[in-house]
Design a protein around this motif. Sequence first.
Motif, mmCIF file in Angstrom:
data_model
loop_
_atom_site.group_PDB
_atom_site.id
_atom_site.type_symbol
_atom_site.label_atom_id
_atom_site.label_comp_id
_atom_site.label_asym_id
_atom_site.label_seq_id
_atom_site.Cartn_x
_atom_site.Cartn_y
_atom_site.Cartn_z
ATOM 1 N N LEU A 39 0.821 -1.208 0.000
ATOM 2 C CA LEU A 39 0.000 0.000 0.000
ATOM 3 C C LEU A 39 0.859 1.264 0.000
ATOM 4 O O LEU A 39 0.429 2.317 -0.473
ATOM 5 C CB LEU A 39 -0.929 0.012 1.207
ATOM 6 C CG LEU A 39 -1.986 -1.097 1.256
ATOM 7 C CD1 LEU A 39 -2.769 -1.031 2.559
ATOM 8 C CD2 LEU A 39 -2.927 -0.994 0.065
ATOM 9 N N THR A 438 -5.722 -6.659 7.192
ATOM 10 C CA THR A 438 -5.852 -5.212 7.014
ATOM 11 C C THR A 438 -7.040 -4.910 6.110
ATOM 12 O O THR A 438 -7.129 -5.448 5.000
ATOM 13 C CB THR A 438 -4.573 -4.606 6.407
ATOM 14 O OG1 THR A 438 -3.452 -4.896 7.240
ATOM 15 C CG2 THR A 438 -4.709 -3.101 6.270
ATOM 16 N N PHE A 440 -8.735 -1.788 4.108
ATOM 17 C CA PHE A 440 -8.252 -0.489 3.662
ATOM 18 C C PHE A 440 -9.200 0.141 2.655
ATOM 19 O O PHE A 440 -9.994 -0.544 1.976
ATOM 20 C CB PHE A 440 -6.855 -0.608 3.051
ATOM 21 C CG PHE A 440 -6.811 -1.332 1.731
ATOM 22 C CD1 PHE A 440 -6.957 -0.637 0.535
ATOM 23 C CD2 PHE A 440 -6.634 -2.706 1.672
ATOM 24 C CE1 PHE A 440 -6.920 -1.286 -0.692
ATOM 25 C CE2 PHE A 440 -6.604 -3.371 0.456
ATOM 26 C CZ PHE A 440 -6.745 -2.660 -0.730
ATOM 27 N N ASP A 442 -8.686 3.345 -0.355
ATOM 28 C CA ASP A 442 -7.689 4.206 -0.994
ATOM 29 C C ASP A 442 -8.365 4.971 -2.134
ATOM 30 O O ASP A 442 -8.996 4.364 -3.018
ATOM 31 C CB ASP A 442 -6.533 3.360 -1.536
ATOM 32 C CG ASP A 442 -5.441 4.215 -2.154
ATOM 33 O OD1 ASP A 442 -4.828 4.997 -1.419
ATOM 34 O OD2 ASP A 442 -5.209 4.100 -3.378
ATOM 35 N N GLY A 459 -5.792 7.744 1.837
ATOM 36 C CA GLY A 459 -6.149 6.385 2.223
ATOM 37 C C GLY A 459 -6.102 6.166 3.717
ATOM 38 O O GLY A 459 -5.497 6.938 4.472
ATOM 39 N N ALA A 461 -6.406 2.622 6.707
ATOM 40 C CA ALA A 461 -6.485 1.173 6.893
ATOM 41 C C ALA A 461 -6.448 0.853 8.380
ATOM 42 O O ALA A 461 -5.939 1.647 9.189
ATOM 43 C CB ALA A 461 -5.338 0.467 6.171
ATOM 44 N N GLU A 463 -5.207 -2.432 10.717
ATOM 45 C CA GLU A 463 -4.523 -3.725 10.745
ATOM 46 C C GLU A 463 -4.758 -4.389 12.089
ATOM 47 O O GLU A 463 -4.606 -3.768 13.138
ATOM 48 C CB GLU A 463 -3.026 -3.536 10.490
ATOM 49 C CG GLU A 463 -2.239 -4.827 10.416
ATOM 50 C CD GLU A 463 -0.761 -4.606 10.099
ATOM 51 O OE1 GLU A 463 -0.057 -5.583 9.801
ATOM 52 O OE2 GLU A 463 -0.326 -3.441 10.147
ATOM 53 N N HIS A 475 -3.710 3.023 10.171
ATOM 54 C CA HIS A 475 -2.801 3.517 9.146
ATOM 55 C C HIS A 475 -3.487 4.619 8.355
ATOM 56 O O HIS A 475 -4.639 4.454 7.929
ATOM 57 C CB HIS A 475 -2.395 2.400 8.172
ATOM 58 C CG HIS A 475 -1.727 1.229 8.824
ATOM 59 N ND1 HIS A 475 -0.459 0.819 8.483
ATOM 60 C CD2 HIS A 475 -2.130 0.377 9.790
ATOM 61 C CE1 HIS A 475 -0.122 -0.230 9.198
ATOM 62 N NE2 HIS A 475 -1.138 -0.526 10.007
#
Length: 484
Positions: A39, A438, A440, A442, A459, A461, A463, A475
């Motif tokens: 990513l 994860t 996510f 984006d 983006g 995410a 995890e 993230h």
Amino acid sequence: MKHALFWVVIAAGLINTCIARIEPPRTVFIPRSISSSVLYTDGFSLLATHDKKHKRVVLLGHSLIFQESLNGTKSAPFFLGDEKRSVMIDQAEDGDINSDWFHIQTVDDTNYQSALAVDPHRSAIGLCLRAQYLLDELLQGLWAAVALPLMQVTHNLRVSERQTSVNQIDPLSPFGSALPVLNWDNWRSGKWSNAAQTLTGFDDMVCQLGLDIDGPMESLQQIALEAVVPIGGRPTGQYLFEPLIGSQGSCGLGASIKTVVPLFNLSKNCLLSYVGYLGYRYHFQSHQPRLFDLKGQPFSRFLVYMDTSLIPDIANVTLKASNGGNFFIRDALVTPGPTGQSISGLELIFGQHRLNVGYLYWWRVAEQVTFSTAIERTFAVPSPQGLSHTSAPLWLSAAHISDRFSIDDLAVSTSPAVVQDIEFNIDSGAMPQVASNTLFVDYNSTFIHDVATMTIRLGAAYEFASNPTVLDSLHLWCGIGITL
């Protein structure tokens, strides 16, 4: 039928008992390197090929990265063993660690008791730089790229000790709590710092050579070979939860394949596509210092030992005796486990905007660790009777977790029981198998001009994992790419 069901239940219970494994407390934590996340490193990889109406030769992408761990107590068992969220310190040996090992002296006829807990926290912020060169003049779809993250990482073990109200510390005691002992300057390795530690530097550099291939159904496949150049640091073994950047100084080779397959048009200007990715990376062996416990004796690194090569007189026993962390730190050959990751997601294209939503699975095989050299010094546990006696020092006959390190201990011998290499628990100083999930999202938007194509990325995410080897983390990233 009931009897058969009964025996099936009994057999299943026996099988579970047989395969159950007691996890030792670990002395090293190797986080996932930033360069191993597709990513971050490959976020702009397909964007350079989207604009086929203009001749472009190079894409420069910059992604700002932020990570913050959550729910740190879930990972406490990684450092404390089994499913423990705390370990008991008890001078009467009814706990996990004897307070005598921490040089805490109490008033006569009193007992020291406390609970030691950790709440590990990790945060990271940095910038991932990517340069991708389009080599269509050599071969249609051929490209080469370099990705290099610059990161600042902060680790904080957040150690806490809860003492019982009846503890009575001797006024002459060197320490009145376990916390200053765990971060004692006299310890060479395995210290538990209660302060945030920050490290800044480059993560590993990823060099890629890829080929974009147009497939059936207007699909696009991107095949890449990659080499990992270790620029980040290696574990020092000085701290239990030290900040690390990169893949431990290990070179790596890998390959990946990415595919984008259009599924159907939601409207005239809205297309839904499937995005898939599969990558594998192998890392080579490197030298690293690692700290170990003894087999079947968690936290035996805290026991007090003495170098047996010293002249066995009282002065040397008194002055040269030290906790096991000063003896158990070893130069090791470490082969980091191969890593892999896969992505399954959907991409929604509407005009010049793209929205990706998906699931990323990442895994790393357990490390292989061996001693690189023979043990430099032999050492054993001195008896407190030897520390205070006027004749030749006495030794504990073996190093056991229940040794009291008190004058009344009867497990003494005139000959020291030397610790051998085979007695070390290699697993205690190695990373186990790791896997994480994860989720996510984006988003990127592309603006095409005659001179250049500009792309903006945003983006986020989350995890997570069901085991304590992974710190659950949030993230966030944003980036800008320019294709010239």
